[in-house]
Design a protein around this motif. Structure first.
Motif, PDB file in Angstrom:
ATOM      1  N   PRO A 128       0.804  -1.229   0.000  1.00 16.61           N
ATOM      2  CA  PRO A 128       0.000   0.000   0.000  1.00 16.61           C
ATOM      3  C   PRO A 128       0.833   1.274   0.000  1.00 16.61           C
ATOM      4  CG  PRO A 128      -0.039  -1.034   2.167  1.00 16.61           C
ATOM      5  CD  PRO A 128       0.635  -2.009   1.245  1.00 16.61           C
ATOM      6  N   TRP A 129       0.216   2.321  -0.508  1.00 21.97           N
ATOM      7  CA  TRP A 129       0.775   3.671  -0.469  1.00 21.97           C
ATOM      8  C   TRP A 129      -0.104   4.476   0.487  1.00 21.97           C
ATOM      9  CZ3 TRP A 129       5.191   5.243  -2.995  1.00 21.97           C
ATOM     10  CH2 TRP A 129       5.710   4.368  -3.950  1.00 21.97           C
ATOM     11  N   PRO A 130       0.300   4.627   1.740  1.00 22.33           N
ATOM     12  CA  PRO A 130      -0.535   5.359   2.702  1.00 22.33           C
ATOM     13  C   PRO A 130      -0.758   6.805   2.271  1.00 22.33           C
ATOM     14  CG  PRO A 130       1.222   4.146   3.814  1.00 22.33           C
ATOM     15  CD  PRO A 130       1.525   4.106   2.352  1.00 22.33           C
ATOM     16  N   THR A 131      -1.856   7.364   2.716  1.00 20.01           N
ATOM     17  CA  THR A 131      -2.190   8.747   2.387  1.00 20.01           C
ATOM     18  C   THR A 131      -1.064   9.698   2.774  1.00 20.01           C
ATOM     19  OG1 THR A 131      -4.559   8.327   2.636  1.00 20.01           O
ATOM     20  CG2 THR A 131      -3.827  10.617   2.824  1.00 20.01           C
ATOM     21  N   ALA A 132      -0.475   9.484   3.951  1.00 20.24           N
ATOM     22  CA  ALA A 132       0.598  10.375   4.408  1.00 20.24           C
ATOM     23  C   ALA A 132       1.788  10.350   3.458  1.00 20.24           C
ATOM     24  CB  ALA A 132       1.043   9.980   5.817  1.00 20.24           C
ATOM     25  N   GLN A 133       2.087   9.186   2.901  1.00 20.28           N
ATOM     26  CA  GLN A 133       3.220   9.071   1.978  1.00 20.28           C
ATOM     27  C   GLN A 133       2.916   9.755   0.650  1.00 20.28           C
ATOM     28  OE1 GLN A 133       4.356   5.051   0.785  1.00 20.28           O
ATOM     29  NE2 GLN A 133       6.517   5.595   0.934  1.00 20.28           N
ATOM     30  N   LEU A 134       1.729   9.545   0.113  1.00 22.00           N
ATOM     31  CA  LEU A 134       1.342  10.213  -1.131  1.00 22.00           C
ATOM     32  C   LEU A 134       1.291  11.727  -0.948  1.00 22.00           C
ATOM     33  CD1 LEU A 134      -1.443   7.774  -2.354  1.00 22.00           C
ATOM     34  CD2 LEU A 134       0.860   8.025  -3.306  1.00 22.00           C
ATOM     35  N   ASP A 135       0.799  12.165   0.206  1.00 19.43           N
ATOM     36  CA  ASP A 135       0.783  13.608   0.494  1.00 19.43           C
ATOM     37  C   ASP A 135       2.205  14.170   0.505  1.00 19.43           C
ATOM     38  OD1 ASP A 135      -1.951  13.553   0.700  1.00 19.43           O
ATOM     39  OD2 ASP A 135      -2.003  13.623   2.887  1.00 19.43           O
ATOM     40  N   ALA A 136       3.130  13.405   1.081  1.00 19.29           N
ATOM     41  CA  ALA A 136       4.522  13.858   1.152  1.00 19.29           C
ATOM     42  C   ALA A 136       5.147  13.929  -0.238  1.00 19.29           C
ATOM     43  CB  ALA A 136       5.335  12.945   2.057  1.00 19.29           C
ATOM     44  N   ILE A 137       4.836  12.961  -1.110  1.00 19.86           N
ATOM     45  CA  ILE A 137       5.342  13.010  -2.483  1.00 19.86           C
ATOM     46  C   ILE A 137       4.846  14.276  -3.172  1.00 19.86           C
ATOM     47  CG2 ILE A 137       5.297  11.877  -4.743  1.00 19.86           C
ATOM     48  CD1 ILE A 137       4.940   9.198  -3.224  1.00 19.86           C
ATOM     49  N   GLU A 138       3.569  14.562  -2.983  1.00 18.94           N
ATOM     50  CA  GLU A 138       2.996  15.789  -3.545  1.00 18.94           C
ATOM     51  C   GLU A 138       3.710  17.027  -3.011  1.00 18.94           C
ATOM     52  OE1 GLU A 138      -0.923  18.391  -2.556  1.00 18.94           O
ATOM     53  OE2 GLU A 138      -1.272  16.249  -2.827  1.00 18.94           O
ATOM     54  N   CYS A 139       3.909  17.082  -1.702  1.00 19.29           N
ATOM     55  CA  CYS A 139       4.507  18.271  -1.086  1.00 19.29           C
ATOM     56  C   CYS A 139       5.959  18.452  -1.491  1.00 19.29           C
ATOM     57  CB  CYS A 139       4.390  18.181   0.433  1.00 19.29           C
ATOM     58  SG  CYS A 139       2.711  18.365   1.062  1.00 19.29           S
ATOM     59  N   VAL A 140       6.730  17.358  -1.506  1.00 16.73           N
ATOM     60  CA  VAL A 140       8.138  17.433  -1.911  1.00 16.73           C
ATOM     61  C   VAL A 140       8.244  17.925  -3.348  1.00 16.73           C
ATOM     62  CG1 VAL A 140      10.124  15.999  -2.510  1.00 16.73           C
ATOM     63  CG2 VAL A 140       9.038  15.736  -0.283  1.00 16.73           C
ATOM     64  N   SER A 141       7.436  17.344  -4.222  1.00 20.37           N
ATOM     65  CA  SER A 141       7.472  17.731  -5.638  1.00 20.37           C
ATOM     66  C   SER A 141       7.087  19.194  -5.809  1.00 20.37           C
ATOM     67  CB  SER A 141       6.532  16.835  -6.439  1.00 20.37           C
ATOM     68  OG  SER A 141       6.890  15.470  -6.320  1.00 20.37           O
ATOM     69  N   ALA A 142       6.022  19.611  -5.128  1.00 19.14           N
ATOM     70  CA  ALA A 142       5.578  21.002  -5.234  1.00 19.14           C
ATOM     71  C   ALA A 142       6.624  21.956  -4.675  1.00 19.14           C
ATOM     72  CB  ALA A 142       4.254  21.184  -4.505  1.00 19.14           C
ATOM     73  N   ALA A 143       7.289  21.549  -3.589  1.00 19.36           N
ATOM     74  CA  ALA A 143       8.297  22.417  -2.980  1.00 19.36           C
ATOM     75  C   ALA A 143       9.417  22.737  -3.960  1.00 19.36           C
ATOM     76  CB  ALA A 143       8.866  21.751  -1.727  1.00 19.36           C
ATOM     77  N   LEU A 144       9.903  21.707  -4.666  1.00 21.62           N
ATOM     78  CA  LEU A 144      11.007  21.932  -5.601  1.00 21.62           C
ATOM     79  C   LEU A 144      10.525  22.674  -6.846  1.00 21.62           C
ATOM     80  CD1 LEU A 144      12.811  18.538  -5.096  1.00 21.62           C
ATOM     81  CD2 LEU A 144      13.667  20.797  -4.489  1.00 21.62           C
ATOM     82  N   CYS A 145       9.323  22.348  -7.317  1.00 26.31           N
ATOM     83  CA  CYS A 145       8.781  23.092  -8.462  1.00 26.31           C
ATOM     84  C   CYS A 145       8.588  24.562  -8.108  1.00 26.31           C
ATOM     85  CB  CYS A 145       7.450  22.472  -8.892  1.00 26.31           C
ATOM     86  SG  CYS A 145       7.603  20.865  -9.709  1.00 26.31           S
ATOM     87  N   ARG A 146       8.075  24.825  -6.921  1.00 28.96           N
ATOM     88  CA  ARG A 146       7.848  26.211  -6.507  1.00 28.96           C
ATOM     89  C   ARG A 146       9.176  26.961  -6.391  1.00 28.96           C
ATOM     90  NH1 ARG A 146       3.034  27.621  -4.298  1.00 28.96           N
ATOM     91  NH2 ARG A 146       2.633  25.586  -3.343  1.00 28.96           N
ATOM     92  N   ALA A 147      10.196  26.278  -5.847  1.00 27.07           N
ATOM     93  CA  ALA A 147      11.496  26.924  -5.650  1.00 27.07           C
ATOM     94  C   ALA A 147      12.144  27.299  -6.977  1.00 27.07           C
ATOM     95  CB  ALA A 147      12.418  26.005  -4.853  1.00 27.07           C
ATOM     96  N   HIS A 148      11.870  26.492  -8.036  1.00 23.27           N
ATOM     97  CA  HIS A 148      12.512  26.737  -9.330  1.00 23.27           C
ATOM     98  C   HIS A 148      11.592  27.410 -10.337  1.00 23.27           C
ATOM     99  CE1 HIS A 148      16.343  24.809  -8.565  1.00 23.27           C
ATOM    100  NE2 HIS A 148      15.758  23.713  -8.128  1.00 23.27           N
ATOM    101  N   GLY A 149      10.320  27.611  -9.961  1.00 24.19           N
ATOM    102  CA  GLY A 149       9.386  28.208 -10.903  1.00 24.19           C
ATOM    103  C   GLY A 149       8.905  27.240 -11.962  1.00 24.19           C
ATOM    104  N   TRP A 150       8.929  25.941 -11.669  1.00 28.49           N
ATOM    105  CA  TRP A 150       8.465  24.921 -12.606  1.00 28.49           C
ATOM    106  C   TRP A 150       6.980  24.638 -12.400  1.00 28.49           C
ATOM    107  CZ3 TRP A 150      12.799  21.149 -10.667  1.00 28.49           C
ATOM    108  CH2 TRP A 150      14.043  21.538 -11.205  1.00 28.49           C
ATOM    109  N   GLY A 151       6.365  23.996 -13.399  1.00 26.37           N
ATOM    110  CA  GLY A 151       5.043  23.427 -13.261  1.00 26.37           C
ATOM    111  C   GLY A 151       5.142  21.958 -12.925  1.00 26.37           C
ATOM    112  N   ALA A 152       3.995  21.313 -12.752  1.00 35.26           N
ATOM    113  CA  ALA A 152       3.978  19.908 -12.331  1.00 35.26           C
ATOM    114  C   ALA A 152       4.533  18.971 -13.393  1.00 35.26           C
ATOM    115  CB  ALA A 152       2.553  19.496 -11.971  1.00 35.26           C
ATOM    116  N   LYS A 153       4.612  19.407 -14.661  1.00 32.84           N
ATOM    117  CA  LYS A 153       5.154  18.532 -15.702  1.00 32.84           C
ATOM    118  C   LYS A 153       6.660  18.337 -15.562  1.00 32.84           C
ATOM    119  CE  LYS A 153       1.503  19.170 -19.102  1.00 32.84           C
ATOM    120  NZ  LYS A 153       1.154  19.585 -20.488  1.00 32.84           N
ATOM    121  N   SER A 154       7.271  19.018 -14.601  1.00 32.91           N
ATOM    122  CA  SER A 154       8.679  18.781 -14.290  1.00 32.91           C
ATOM    123  C   SER A 154       8.854  17.615 -13.325  1.00 32.91           C
ATOM    124  CB  SER A 154       9.318  20.046 -13.700  1.00 32.91           C
ATOM    125  OG  SER A 154       9.467  21.037 -14.698  1.00 32.91           O
TER     126      SER A 154
END
Length: 303
Positions: free
Chosen positions: A147-173
Motif C-alpha cells: 500500500p501507499w498510505p495517504t501520508a506518503q502520497l501527500d509527502a510526495i505531492e509536497c516534496v514535488s511542489a516544494a522543488l517546483c515552486r522553488a525553481h518556478g516549474w510546473g507539475a510537468k517537471s
C-alpha cells in the motif's frame, strides 16, 4: 533548467511546503559530485525502494550497495510521510534515460505523459539523469500490492511542489523513473499523471503558512550508552552501525568498508579518533566507548 538548490535552500523549500524533514547525519556533503555533473536541473524524479522498513531503506539509500555506491537519492519518503534527506548533490538514482523525455520535461511541452522512453543506462545517446533530476525514493516493495498510505502520497505531492515552486516549474517537471528509462517500472502502485495533477493543484495555491514550530524536525531520540561491556567482538547490533555512521559524519572514520553491525577493530580505531577529537589522551582514547564520549556523539536511537 536551473541551478541546483544549496542544502540550506533545499531544506527551507521543503519545510516551507509543510514537509516533515529528518536531516541524516552528513547529508549536506554526501554526494557523487566527483563522478559527473550536478546540474543544471530539470525536474524531480520519483522512485520506489523495493524494500520495507524506514531505517533499513534509509541506510541502503545512503550507503548504496556493491556496484552502485550511495547516495541513491536526495531523500527517502517513508510511509508515515517523513522525508529523510540524504544528499544535496549528485546522486545515483536516475541513470541513463531518453533525451526526448529530457527535452519534453525541460520545456514542459508534453500532454498527459512524457514521450514513451526508448533509452536506458548504457544505451547509445542516453542522457545522464543523475545530473538533471532531484530523486526521491519512496519506501515500497514495488510489487503493485504494497500500500501507499495517504501520508506518503501527500509527502510526495509536497516534496514535488516544494522543488517546483522553488525553481518556478510546473507539475510537468515531475516524472516517475518508468517515464525516464525503458528498463524501469517505478513507482508502481499509483499513476504519475494523477500525482502531477495533485502537484499542479497545490502549486496553484499559495503555500500554507505553517503553525508556530511546524516544519521543524522533532528532537532526535538518542540511544543511551549501552555500557562498556557491550563493545566486544561477539556483539552484532544496529546500534554499532548507527555509531559508525555518526563517527563517519564527524570525520573520524578508520573504515575501509562502511560501518556494519558487528563490533570490529575498525570501529575501535574510529572511536579512538573521536575520543582524541574530544580531547581525550592516553588510555582515555583507547577506542572503547565511555559514557561521556558516547553522549557527545549523539547516536540516533535504533531498534
Amino acid at each position: 533548467m536551473a541551478t541546483p538548490l544549496t542544502a540550506d535552500r533545499l531544506l527551507a523549500a521543503l519545510r516551507a511546503e509543510g514537509v516533515t524533514v529528518v536531516e541524516h547525519p552528513g547529508w549536506r556533503t554526501h554526494d557523487r559530485n566527483g563522478h559527473g555533473a550536478w546540474g543544471p536541473v530539470t525536474g524531480v524524479m520519483i522512485h520506489h525502494t523495493v524494500s520495507s522498513g524506514t531505517a533499513s531503506s534509509v541506510e541502503m539509500c545512503f550507503n548504496g550497495y556493491p556496484g552502485l555506491p550511495g547516495p541513491l537519492c536526495h531523500g527517502v519518503i517513508a510511509k508515515d510521510g517523513t522525508v529523510h534527506l540524504l544528499s544535496a548533490g549528485r546522486a545515483n538514482h536516475a541513470g541513463g534515460g531518453d533525451p526526448s523525455v529530457l527535452k519534453a520535461v525541460a520545456g514542459e511541452t508534453y500532454g498527459d505523459r512524457p514521450p514513451v522512453p526508448r533509452a536506458h543506462q548504457g544505451s547509445p545517446g542516453a542522457a545522464d539523469g543523475n545530473s538533471r533530476f532531484y530523486g526521491f525514493e519512496c519506501v515500497n516493495l514495488g510489487n503493485g500490492t504494497d500500500p501507499w498510505p495517504t501520508a506518503q502520497l501527500d509527502a510526495i505531492e509536497c516534496v514535488s511542489a516544494a522543488l517546483c515552486r522553488a525553481h518556478g516549474w510546473g507539475a510537468k517537471s515531475v516524472i516517475g523513473h518508468l517515464e525516464w528509462s525503458d528498463w524501469k517500472s517505478d513507482p508502481k502502485g499509483f499513476g504519475m499523471p494523477g500525482m502531477r495533477a495533485r502537484v499542479q493543484a497545490r502549486l496553484n495555491k499559495a503555500p500554507a503558512k505553517p503553525a508556530p514550530g511546524a516544519g521543524k524536525p522533532p528532537a532526535p531520540r538518542l540511544h543511551p550508552f549501552p555500557g562498556t561491556s557491550f563493545f566486544r567482538a561477539e556483539t552484532s547490533s544496529p546500534v554499532i552501525t548507527a555509531m559508525g555512521r555518526r563517527l563517519v559524519a564527524e570525520g573520524c572514520s578508520a573504515y575501509a568498508v562502511g560501518p556494519g553491525p558487528r563490533w570490529s577493530e575498525a570501529d575501535r580505531r574510529s572511536y579512538a579518533k573521536w575520543q582524541r577529537k574530544l580531547g581525550f589522551r592516553g588510555s582515555d582514547a583507547d577506542g572503547v566507548p565511555g559514557a561521556v564520549s558516547w553522549n557527545a556523539l549523539k547516536v540516533p536511537y535504533t531498534r
